[in-house]
Design a protein around this motif. Sequence first.
Motif, PDB file in Angstrom:
ATOM      1  N   LYS A   3       0.834  -1.200   0.000  1.00 43.23           N
ATOM      2  CA  LYS A   3       0.000   0.000   0.000  1.00 43.23           C
ATOM      3  C   LYS A   3       0.868   1.249   0.000  1.00 43.23           C
ATOM      4  CE  LYS A   3      -4.162  -1.773   2.121  1.00 43.23           C
ATOM      5  NZ  LYS A   3      -5.092  -1.717   3.232  1.00 43.23           N
ATOM      6  N   CYS A   6       2.283   1.812  -3.438  1.00 47.68           N
ATOM      7  CA  CYS A   6       1.266   2.362  -4.353  1.00 47.68           C
ATOM      8  C   CYS A   6       1.026   3.841  -4.086  1.00 47.68           C
ATOM      9  CB  CYS A   6      -0.046   1.592  -4.212  1.00 47.68           C
ATOM     10  SG  CYS A   6       0.025  -0.055  -4.935  1.00 47.68           S
ATOM     11  N   ILE A  10       1.743   6.952  -6.700  1.00 52.42           N
ATOM     12  CA  ILE A  10       0.715   7.929  -7.069  1.00 52.42           C
ATOM     13  C   ILE A  10       1.220   9.339  -6.823  1.00 52.42           C
ATOM     14  CG2 ILE A  10      -1.560   8.816  -6.415  1.00 52.42           C
ATOM     15  CD1 ILE A  10      -2.340   5.834  -5.951  1.00 52.42           C
ATOM     16  N   ARG A  48      -0.865   1.708 -13.171  1.00 58.68           N
ATOM     17  CA  ARG A  48      -1.018   0.557 -12.270  1.00 58.68           C
ATOM     18  C   ARG A  48      -0.070  -0.565 -12.668  1.00 58.68           C
ATOM     19  NH1 ARG A  48      -5.345  -1.121  -9.267  1.00 58.68           N
ATOM     20  NH2 ARG A  48      -5.268   1.076  -8.654  1.00 58.68           N
ATOM     21  N   SER A  51       3.600   0.408 -11.960  1.00 62.91           N
ATOM     22  CA  SER A  51       3.867   0.440 -10.509  1.00 62.91           C
ATOM     23  C   SER A  51       4.013  -0.968  -9.953  1.00 62.91           C
ATOM     24  CB  SER A  51       2.747   1.174  -9.769  1.00 62.91           C
ATOM     25  OG  SER A  51       2.736   2.529 -10.104  1.00 62.91           O
ATOM     26  N   SER A  94      -4.677  -6.178  -6.741  1.00 67.58           N
ATOM     27  CA  SER A  94      -3.722  -5.453  -5.902  1.00 67.58           C
ATOM     28  C   SER A  94      -4.450  -4.714  -4.791  1.00 67.58           C
ATOM     29  CB  SER A  94      -2.941  -4.456  -6.754  1.00 67.58           C
ATOM     30  OG  SER A  94      -3.777  -3.364  -7.113  1.00 67.58           O
ATOM     31  N   ASP A  95      -3.672  -4.110  -3.902  1.00 62.96           N
ATOM     32  CA  ASP A  95      -4.232  -3.271  -2.838  1.00 62.96           C
ATOM     33  C   ASP A  95      -4.659  -1.907  -3.364  1.00 62.96           C
ATOM     34  OD1 ASP A  95      -3.742  -5.260  -0.986  1.00 62.96           O
ATOM     35  OD2 ASP A  95      -1.806  -4.432  -0.383  1.00 62.96           O
ATOM     36  N   GLY A  96      -4.373  -1.615  -4.629  1.00 61.61           N
ATOM     37  CA  GLY A  96      -4.629  -0.300  -5.205  1.00 61.61           C
ATOM     38  C   GLY A  96      -6.069   0.034  -5.482  1.00 61.61           C
ATOM     39  N   ASN A 125      -8.135  -4.170 -12.153  1.00 58.05           N
ATOM     40  CA  ASN A 125      -7.231  -3.915 -11.044  1.00 58.05           C
ATOM     41  C   ASN A 125      -5.790  -4.228 -11.435  1.00 58.05           C
ATOM     42  OD1 ASN A 125      -5.715  -4.566  -8.498  1.00 58.05           O
ATOM     43  ND2 ASN A 125      -7.601  -3.791  -7.596  1.00 58.05           N
ATOM     44  N   SER A 126      -5.408  -5.491 -11.414  1.00 58.94           N
ATOM     45  CA  SER A 126      -4.023  -5.855 -11.740  1.00 58.94           C
ATOM     46  C   SER A 126      -3.927  -6.874 -12.872  1.00 58.94           C
ATOM     47  CB  SER A 126      -3.320  -6.431 -10.504  1.00 58.94           C
ATOM     48  OG  SER A 126      -3.919  -7.658 -10.106  1.00 58.94           O
TER      49      SER A 126
END
Length: 182
Positions: A3, A6, A10, A48, A51, A94-96, A125-126
Amino acid sequence: MRKLACVLAILAGPAAASGIAIEVAGEGANGTIVIDLLEDVAPGHVERITSLAAEGAYDDVVFHRVIDGFMAQTGDVEFGKMGGDMRMAGRGGSDGGDLAAEFSDIPFDRGVVGMARSQSPDSANSQFFIMFDAGYFLNGQYTVVGRVIEGLDVLDDIKRGTGQNGSVIGEPDRMTKVTVID
């Protein structure tokens, strides 16, 4: 820790990358797939992917859904790591958090990379998929993030799944290392 990475990505803004190199290994494919990422078409999705690649999240993630003549799907950084419970592969992200769709007019031709999602257009998401062949029924329904510029032969050798959903039985091929390239 993911987290924090990420959040830092950002705050730093979009990665200055033009693509990713995916080292693939397994029973089927062995080699490198190079993808040109389309930052101008899908900036949020490209951010995303770059990253997650930069932090190593995609390393050792399997191709869990592979349908001959259609596509190879990978990128489940939550449940898709080699050695994990492969019955869960394809259900995570992901946690994003999920991303808003960034649809374009780019057709889903052979070698095009799209973001996987659930029923909601804003749920990518991922996970992503790479087209073995044209799939124009996906046009305007899924976000296009890139194109394979090297390694279509490696893509073609990825171990295929079985059945309608393309689940890979036994040991799936995997992305051993994903590197951001300029």
